[in-house]
Design a protein around this motif. Structure first.
Motif, PDB file in Angstrom:
ATOM      1  N   PHE A   1      25.959 112.243 -39.068  1.00 43.77           N
ATOM      2  CA  PHE A   1      25.482 113.546 -39.543  1.00 43.77           C
ATOM      3  C   PHE A   1      25.892 113.661 -41.003  1.00 43.77           C
ATOM      4  O   PHE A   1      27.064 113.815 -41.323  1.00 43.77           O
ATOM      5  N   GLN A   2      24.877 113.572 -41.866  1.00 46.29           N
ATOM      6  CA  GLN A   2      25.154 113.385 -43.282  1.00 46.29           C
ATOM      7  C   GLN A   2      25.031 114.678 -44.060  1.00 46.29           C
ATOM      8  O   GLN A   2      24.002 115.344 -44.040  1.00 46.29           O
ATOM      9  N   ASN A   3      26.111 115.056 -44.718  1.00 44.69           N
ATOM     10  CA  ASN A   3      26.120 116.180 -45.663  1.00 44.69           C
ATOM     11  C   ASN A   3      27.142 115.818 -46.725  1.00 44.69           C
ATOM     12  O   ASN A   3      28.241 116.348 -46.755  1.00 44.69           O
ATOM     13  N   THR A   4      26.771 114.868 -47.567  1.00 45.87           N
ATOM     14  CA  THR A   4      27.733 114.332 -48.526  1.00 45.87           C
ATOM     15  C   THR A   4      27.980 115.336 -49.635  1.00 45.87           C
ATOM     16  O   THR A   4      27.031 115.887 -50.200  1.00 45.87           O
TER      17      THR A   4
ATOM     18  N   ILE B   1      28.354 122.634 -35.919  1.00 46.30           N
ATOM     19  CA  ILE B   1      27.063 121.990 -35.651  1.00 46.30           C
ATOM     20  C   ILE B   1      27.168 121.099 -34.421  1.00 46.30           C
ATOM     21  O   ILE B   1      26.313 121.137 -33.528  1.00 46.30           O
ATOM     22  N   LEU B   2      28.220 120.297 -34.337  1.00 46.22           N
ATOM     23  CA  LEU B   2      28.389 119.388 -33.199  1.00 46.22           C
ATOM     24  C   LEU B   2      28.448 120.152 -31.871  1.00 46.22           C
ATOM     25  O   LEU B   2      27.932 119.687 -30.855  1.00 46.22           O
TER      26      LEU B   2
ATOM     27  N   ALA C   1      27.926  96.761 -38.242  1.00 47.61           N
ATOM     28  CA  ALA C   1      28.046  97.258 -36.868  1.00 47.61           C
ATOM     29  C   ALA C   1      26.776  96.941 -36.081  1.00 47.61           C
ATOM     30  O   ALA C   1      25.693  97.419 -36.414  1.00 47.61           O
ATOM     31  N   ALA C   2      26.910  96.122 -35.052  1.00 48.52           N
ATOM     32  CA  ALA C   2      25.737  95.653 -34.294  1.00 48.52           C
ATOM     33  C   ALA C   2      25.410  96.593 -33.142  1.00 48.52           C
ATOM     34  O   ALA C   2      25.346  96.193 -31.977  1.00 48.52           O
ATOM     35  N   VAL C   3      25.239  97.866 -33.456  1.00 46.40           N
ATOM     36  CA  VAL C   3      24.875  98.870 -32.445  1.00 46.40           C
ATOM     37  C   VAL C   3      23.762  99.744 -33.027  1.00 46.40           C
ATOM     38  O   VAL C   3      23.582  99.789 -34.242  1.00 46.40           O
ATOM     39  N   PRO C   4      23.007 100.433 -32.163  1.00 43.48           N
ATOM     40  CA  PRO C   4      22.007 101.363 -32.695  1.00 43.48           C
ATOM     41  C   PRO C   4      22.668 102.446 -33.546  1.00 43.48           C
ATOM     42  O   PRO C   4      23.746 102.947 -33.201  1.00 43.48           O
ATOM     43  N   LYS C   5      22.026 102.772 -34.671  1.00 38.64           N
ATOM     44  CA  LYS C   5      22.545 103.804 -35.570  1.00 38.64           C
ATOM     45  C   LYS C   5      21.432 104.812 -35.852  1.00 38.64           C
ATOM     46  O   LYS C   5      20.313 104.416 -36.197  1.00 38.64           O
ATOM     47  N   ILE C   6      21.723 106.071 -35.675  1.00 42.59           N
ATOM     48  CA  ILE C   6      20.758 107.137 -35.958  1.00 42.59           C
ATOM     49  C   ILE C   6      21.402 108.095 -36.951  1.00 42.59           C
ATOM     50  O   ILE C   6      22.510 108.574 -36.729  1.00 42.59           O
ATOM     51  N   THR C   7      20.714 108.347 -38.053  1.00 40.48           N
ATOM     52  CA  THR C   7      21.249 109.210 -39.107  1.00 40.48           C
ATOM     53  C   THR C   7      20.423 110.481 -39.205  1.00 40.48           C
ATOM     54  O   THR C   7      19.192 110.424 -39.234  1.00 40.48           O
ATOM     55  N   ILE C   8      21.114 111.615 -39.215  1.00 40.85           N
ATOM     56  CA  ILE C   8      20.474 112.912 -39.431  1.00 40.85           C
ATOM     57  C   ILE C   8      21.059 113.492 -40.711  1.00 40.85           C
ATOM     58  O   ILE C   8      22.274 113.690 -40.805  1.00 40.85           O
ATOM     59  N   VAL C   9      20.203 113.759 -41.697  1.00 37.77           N
ATOM     60  CA  VAL C   9      20.673 114.390 -42.939  1.00 37.77           C
ATOM     61  C   VAL C   9      20.568 115.897 -42.731  1.00 37.77           C
ATOM     62  O   VAL C   9      19.475 116.457 -42.695  1.00 37.77           O
ATOM     63  N   ILE C  10      21.734 116.528 -42.564  1.00 38.94           N
ATOM     64  CA  ILE C  10      21.760 117.964 -42.252  1.00 38.94           C
ATOM     65  C   ILE C  10      21.972 118.810 -43.508  1.00 38.94           C
ATOM     66  O   ILE C  10      21.881 120.024 -43.464  1.00 38.94           O
ATOM     67  N   GLY C  11      22.267 118.135 -44.625  1.00 42.45           N
ATOM     68  CA  GLY C  11      22.514 118.863 -45.873  1.00 42.45           C
ATOM     69  C   GLY C  11      22.196 117.974 -47.058  1.00 42.45           C
ATOM     70  O   GLY C  11      21.075 117.542 -47.247  1.00 42.45           O
TER      71      GLY C  11
ATOM     72  N   ASN D   1      18.551 102.695 -37.297  1.00 43.90           N
ATOM     73  CA  ASN D   1      17.373 102.548 -36.426  1.00 43.90           C
ATOM     74  C   ASN D   1      16.390 103.691 -36.652  1.00 43.90           C
ATOM     75  O   ASN D   1      15.180 103.495 -36.619  1.00 43.90           O
ATOM     76  N   PHE D   2      16.920 104.888 -36.845  1.00 44.35           N
ATOM     77  CA  PHE D   2      16.090 106.052 -37.179  1.00 44.35           C
ATOM     78  C   PHE D   2      16.843 106.923 -38.168  1.00 44.35           C
ATOM     79  O   PHE D   2      18.067 106.991 -38.137  1.00 44.35           O
ATOM     80  N   LEU D   3      16.077 107.592 -39.034  1.00 47.55           N
ATOM     81  CA  LEU D   3      16.671 108.538 -39.980  1.00 47.55           C
ATOM     82  C   LEU D   3      15.778 109.769 -40.056  1.00 47.55           C
ATOM     83  O   LEU D   3      14.581 109.653 -40.333  1.00 47.55           O
ATOM     84  N   PHE D   4      16.349 110.933 -39.750  1.00 44.12           N
ATOM     85  CA  PHE D   4      15.602 112.184 -39.803  1.00 44.12           C
ATOM     86  C   PHE D   4      16.292 113.165 -40.746  1.00 44.12           C
ATOM     87  O   PHE D   4      17.513 113.090 -40.949  1.00 44.12           O
ATOM     88  N   LEU D   5      15.508 114.097 -41.293  1.00 41.83           N
ATOM     89  CA  LEU D   5      16.038 115.114 -42.198  1.00 41.83           C
ATOM     90  C   LEU D   5      15.804 116.501 -41.636  1.00 41.83           C
ATOM     91  O   LEU D   5      14.761 116.754 -41.012  1.00 41.83           O
ATOM     92  N   TRP D   6      16.759 117.389 -41.861  1.00 42.47           N
ATOM     93  CA  TRP D   6      16.481 118.809 -41.669  1.00 42.47           C
ATOM     94  C   TRP D   6      15.704 119.300 -42.896  1.00 42.47           C
ATOM     95  O   TRP D   6      15.810 118.697 -43.978  1.00 42.47           O
ATOM     96  N   PRO D   7      14.924 120.394 -42.774  1.00 38.52           N
ATOM     97  CA  PRO D   7      14.090 120.830 -43.909  1.00 38.52           C
ATOM     98  C   PRO D   7      14.884 121.203 -45.160  1.00 38.52           C
ATOM     99  O   PRO D   7      14.361 121.140 -46.265  1.00 38.52           O
ATOM    100  N   ASN D   8      16.140 121.588 -44.984  1.00 36.21           N
ATOM    101  CA  ASN D   8      16.980 121.974 -46.117  1.00 36.21           C
ATOM    102  C   ASN D   8      17.626 120.783 -46.818  1.00 36.21           C
ATOM    103  O   ASN D   8      18.293 120.937 -47.838  1.00 36.21           O
ATOM    104  N   ALA D   9      17.439 119.575 -46.273  1.00 41.16           N
ATOM    105  CA  ALA D   9      18.122 118.389 -46.795  1.00 41.16           C
ATOM    106  C   ALA D   9      17.685 118.097 -48.226  1.00 41.16           C
ATOM    107  O   ALA D   9      16.575 118.421 -48.639  1.00 41.16           O
ATOM    108  N   ARG D  10      18.603 117.488 -48.979  1.00 42.54           N
ATOM    109  CA  ARG D  10      18.285 117.057 -50.336  1.00 42.54           C
ATOM    110  C   ARG D  10      18.760 115.615 -50.493  1.00 42.54           C
ATOM    111  O   ARG D  10      19.890 115.281 -50.155  1.00 42.54           O
ATOM    112  N   VAL D  11      17.866 114.755 -50.996  1.00 41.97           N
ATOM    113  CA  VAL D  11      18.160 113.333 -51.138  1.00 41.97           C
ATOM    114  C   VAL D  11      18.073 112.975 -52.619  1.00 41.97           C
ATOM    115  O   VAL D  11      16.988 113.052 -53.215  1.00 41.97           O
ATOM    116  N   ALA D  12      19.222 112.626 -53.220  1.00 48.60           N
ATOM    117  CA  ALA D  12      19.213 112.335 -54.658  1.00 48.60           C
ATOM    118  C   ALA D  12      20.465 111.564 -55.056  1.00 48.60           C
ATOM    119  O   ALA D  12      21.458 111.549 -54.328  1.00 48.60           O
TER     120      ALA D  12
END
Length: 474
Positions: free
Chosen positions: A342-345, A275-276, A376-386, A404-415
């Motif tokens: 890039f979150q896919n826990t 992915i990267l 951490a005092a820096v901008p953080k952007i999270t993408i949930v890819i899974g 600062n921002f959090l976006f999801l891919w359509p396949n993401a699951r949050v639970a």
């Protein structure tokens, strides 16, 4: 399909009433006149989708980030085709999120007011509490004190508490014949005093431009109003983010291939470097601690010419991986380098049964990484890819850790847990607690529905569902 449905606002009949009878532009046409001729990022477009508000299709307001006269701005625009722009609880939440982004990034705010005020049957959910409607005006005052400019266009009804929105802005434009501004409209005047008064006489454009001074600029048409507000922004002398044009390479591999890499089943781990390599400039990635704690990938790279630190799940967040993540996040903070998560826990495996294995439990190491991420005092952007599951979602800068921002891919699951791992009812030794199969089935169905990316985005737990191939651009 969902985005297309939401973009139609309150439906064809409502749009006809808005444009033909009321002679007003549709909200997206207003944005075309207001924003520079380049793409803008719409925030949480699916907010409010299928929430229990009767037949309201979505939040009834658009929020986003775009450029006006070259200046980055956050905009909030009521969509009066959705229940006359009436404010629902999710609309308040959406507007507060837009203001939070403006505060955090010191971006000019633009309000396009066209609203019938608060939806009274839900007043207990949008008026009394700290983060309800009144917070919008509090934030306006705080932003003014911080010298973050705010401008407004009254392009429709602006009634009740909402009337303070343009009057607290630094400069406001009101449009003749369609813009009205009052605490209580003609029907309430009639009910209270018996007096008949027209909207124009009570709070029209001429009154507020000539008599009350609530508006700073009179516009005879919508087109003129957006030209006027563009001129206002060009005279703000406000450009806190000078942009350098940075030469950068595209990834070596097509971003369209991310559609085939988006994980659908979280029981197996997808090598996250695939992915990267479709996201980083030139597919270059300088890995940090490559051979240690390999279930987490950390390292440096560039996105559109900007140096970033990357923290990406590559499996279960083990003890070693958590220590490595903690070390890397602290490095980024020390060097003032923004972090992309890039979150896919991975779903949890069985806990160790022998006492000798307890030393390898990740609990303390994950706590250490949580602290590093939070501080951490820096901008953080999270993408949930899974998957975004349980405590590992916190460690990887989930919503409660204020990226600062959090976006999801359509396949993401949050639970909290992955419902697909419920195979049998848990047994309690030899007791009679055998459980109820139908109850478990109901729980599984409920968890399955509530873990969908669209369920999450409808409640504004994120900043929007994005297509995988658009990740770099977003």
């Amino acid at each position: 399909e969902l985005l297309e449905m939401v973009s139609k606002g309150g439906g064809e009949n409502a749009i006809l009433r808005h444009t033909q009878r009321n002679k007003k532009l549709f909200v997206r046409e207003r944005l075309k006149l207001l924003l520079d001729d380049e793409p803008f990022l719409e925030l949480s477009p699916l907010a409010g989708l299928s929430l229990p508000y009767g037949d309201v299709p979505a939040a009834g307001c658009l929020t986003g980030i775009g450029k006006i006269c070259g200046v980055w701005c956050v905009f909030t625009a009521n969509d009066a085709t959705v229940k006359g722009g009436t404010i629902y609880p999710i609309g308040v939440k959406k507007q507060l999120r837009a203001q939070e982004i403006a505060l955090q990034n010191r971006l000019c705010s633009v309000y396009l007011a066209d609203s019938g005020g608060a939806f009274l049957p839900l007043q207990s959910e949008l008026f009394p509490d700290k983060l309800h409607g009144g917070r919008v005006f509090y934030n306006e005052a705080i932003m003014s004190a911080m010298r973050i400019p705010q401008v407004a266009v009254v392009c429709g009804s602006c009634v009740a508490g909402g009337a303070y929105l343009p009057t607290m802005a630094e400069e406001a434009v009101i449009i003749d014949k369609i813009g009205t501004l009052f605490l209580a409209g003609p029907p309430l005047v009639k009910a209270a005093t018996g007096e008949d008064v027209s909207p124009e006489d009570l709070g029209g454009a001429r009154l507020h431009s000539k008599v009350s001074g609530c508006s700073d600029h009179f516009a005879s048409s919508e087109k003129e109003a957006y030209e006027c507000i563009r001129n206002v922004i060009s005279t703000l002398n406000y450009d806190p983010l000078p942009e350098e044009v940075v030469e950068h390479d595209s990834p070596l591999y097509s971003s369209d291939e991310l559609l085939g890499l988006a994980p659908r089943d979280y029981r197996c781990t997808l090598p996250v470097k695939l992915i990267l390599s479709r996201l980083m400039d030139g597919s270059r990635f300088q890995e940090f601690k490559a051979n240690y704690g390999t279930t987490l990938v950390t390292g440096f790279g560039h996105v559109e010419g900007h140096l970033v630190g990357v923290v990406a799940n590559n499996g279960e967040l083990s003890h070693d991986a958590s220590l490595k993540g903690s070390h890397f996040v602290q490095l980024c903070s020390q060097r003032s380098i923004p972090i992309l998560f890039f979150q896919n826990t991975a779903p949890h495996t069985a806990q160790p049964t022998s006492v000798s294995q307890v030393g390898h439990l990740p609990l303390k190491a994950q706590a250490s990484m949580m602290a590093a991420v939070a501080c951490a005092a820096v901008p953080k952007i999270t993408i949930v890819i899974g998957g975004c599951y349980g405590n590992e979602s916190y460690v990887m800068c989930g919503r409660s850790f204020s990226p600062n921002f959090l976006f999801l891919w359509p396949n993401a699951r949050v639970a909290l847990v992955d419902s697909r791992h419920f195979s049998t009812v848990p047994q309690a030794g030899d007791s009679d607690c055998t459980g109820d199969e139908s109850e478990l089935k109901h729980l599984k169905e409920k968890l399955e529905e509530e873990s969908s990316a669209f369920y999450s985005s409808a409640r504004l737990w994120d900043d929007g569902v994005i297509l995988p191939q658009n990740t770099r651009k977003v």
